[in-house]
Design a protein around this motif. Structure first.
Motif, PDB file in Angstrom:
ATOM      1  N   ARG A  75       0.864  -1.076  -0.004  1.00 54.71           N
ATOM      2  CA  ARG A  75      -0.041  -0.041   0.033  1.00 54.71           C
ATOM      3  C   ARG A  75       0.944   1.191   0.058  1.00 54.71           C
ATOM      4  N   SER A  76       0.670   2.329  -0.802  1.00 53.28           N
ATOM      5  CA  SER A  76       1.163   3.373  -0.710  1.00 53.28           C
ATOM      6  C   SER A  76       0.609   4.241   0.556  1.00 53.28           C
ATOM      7  N   VAL A  77       1.014   5.615   0.727  1.00 55.86           N
ATOM      8  CA  VAL A  77       0.734   6.491   1.749  1.00 55.86           C
ATOM      9  C   VAL A  77      -1.048   6.600   1.549  1.00 55.86           C
ATOM     10  N   GLU A  78      -1.281   6.955   0.281  1.00 57.32           N
ATOM     11  CA  GLU A  78      -2.695   7.390   0.014  1.00 57.32           C
ATOM     12  C   GLU A  78      -3.682   6.012  -0.198  1.00 57.32           C
ATOM     13  N   LYS A  80       2.635   9.426 -22.343  1.00 54.08           N
ATOM     14  CA  LYS A  80       3.988   8.537 -22.493  1.00 54.08           C
ATOM     15  C   LYS A  80       3.718   7.006 -22.776  1.00 54.08           C
ATOM     16  N   GLY A  81       2.619   6.719 -22.488  1.00 57.70           N
ATOM     17  CA  GLY A  81       2.171   5.095 -22.549  1.00 57.70           C
ATOM     18  C   GLY A  81       1.847   4.221 -21.344  1.00 57.70           C
ATOM     19  N   TYR A  82       1.885   5.148 -20.348  1.00 58.90           N
ATOM     20  CA  TYR A  82       1.369   4.440 -18.758  1.00 58.90           C
ATOM     21  C   TYR A  82       0.659   5.425 -18.133  1.00 58.90           C
ATOM     22  N   ALA A  83       0.002   4.847 -16.873  1.00 55.10           N
ATOM     23  CA  ALA A  83      -0.624   5.722 -16.159  1.00 55.10           C
ATOM     24  C   ALA A  83      -0.637   4.967 -14.947  1.00 55.10           C
ATOM     25  N   LEU A  84      -0.612   5.627 -13.639  1.00 57.39           N
ATOM     26  CA  LEU A  84      -0.875   5.106 -12.157  1.00 57.39           C
ATOM     27  C   LEU A  84      -2.254   5.403 -12.052  1.00 57.39           C
ATOM     28  N   VAL A  85      -3.103   4.378 -11.660  1.00 58.95           N
ATOM     29  CA  VAL A  85      -4.546   4.391 -10.851  1.00 58.95           C
ATOM     30  C   VAL A  85      -4.396   4.143  -9.780  1.00 58.95           C
ATOM     31  N   GLU A  86      -5.008   4.988  -8.697  1.00 61.29           N
ATOM     32  CA  GLU A  86      -5.226   4.571  -7.239  1.00 61.29           C
ATOM     33  C   GLU A  86      -6.416   4.525  -6.940  1.00 61.29           C
ATOM     34  N   PHE A  87      -6.468   3.157  -6.004  1.00 65.37           N
ATOM     35  CA  PHE A  87      -7.671   2.926  -5.170  1.00 65.37           C
ATOM     36  C   PHE A  87      -7.633   3.306  -3.797  1.00 65.37           C
ATOM     37  N   LEU A  88      -8.603   3.306  -3.118  1.00 66.02           N
ATOM     38  CA  LEU A  88      -8.658   3.548  -1.699  1.00 66.02           C
ATOM     39  C   LEU A  88      -8.534   1.917  -1.170  1.00 66.02           C
ATOM     40  N   LYS A  89      -9.394   0.947  -1.668  1.00 68.06           N
ATOM     41  CA  LYS A  89      -9.712  -0.294  -1.303  1.00 68.06           C
ATOM     42  C   LYS A  89      -8.798  -1.252  -1.954  1.00 68.06           C
ATOM     43  N   LYS A  90      -7.905  -2.147  -1.236  1.00 70.33           N
ATOM     44  CA  LYS A  90      -7.398  -3.079  -1.860  1.00 70.33           C
ATOM     45  C   LYS A  90      -8.031  -4.158  -2.684  1.00 70.33           C
TER      46      LYS A  90
END
Length: 137
Positions: free
Chosen positions: A40-43, A86-96
């Motif tokens: 898990r990241s900080v967020e 650039k060909g990539y993205a970071l997608v963040e969710f709160l729940k695993k």
């Protein structure tokens, strides 16, 4: 004793009160985890999406991944010269569990006519993505 000036000088006790070298730690809601397990990241729980078409739009990524849960954030870096993704993205969710569903549901799916790959952005004890071998796929 000579008078010493400067930021690094400490006389007697640690003036910060926290003890030198002691840092707060963040516990994962799922526990420590094994090497290669998602971290898990900080967020929240972050997925890396690779193979995105250069004309992909953030709204489309949010819509597609939003089918699996609440998308908290999407980061898509643009090429400074061309202005395209650039060909990539970071997608963040709160729940695993939502991130896991999105990873399973979107990996090898087609977006803008290209197959995208989805993996964990952070893993325990590994170097990003959890993929072994170091080569491109």
């Amino acid at each position: 004793m000579p008078k010493v000036k400067g930021r690094g000088h400490q006389s007697g006790e640690d003036k910060r009160g926290g003890g030198g070298g002691h840092y707060e730690s963040r516990e994962d809601e799922e526990g420590e985890g094994e090497i290669g397990d998602p971290a898990r990241s900080v967020e929240g729980w972050v997925l890396i999406v690779t193979g995105l078409h250069e004309e992909a739009q953030e709204d489309e990524v949010v819509d597609r991944f939003g089918e699996f849960g609440e998308v908290r954030n999407v980061q898509m870096n643009l090429d400074r010269r061309t202005g395209f993704v650039k060909g990539y993205a970071l997608v963040e969710f709160l729940k695993k569990n939502e991130a896991e569903k999105a990873k399973e549901g979107m990996d090898k799916e087609e977006m803008y006519g290209k197959e995208v790959r989805v993996d964990w952005a952070f893993v325990h004890g590994g170097r990003g993505g959890g993929r072994r071998g170091g080569g491109r796929r």
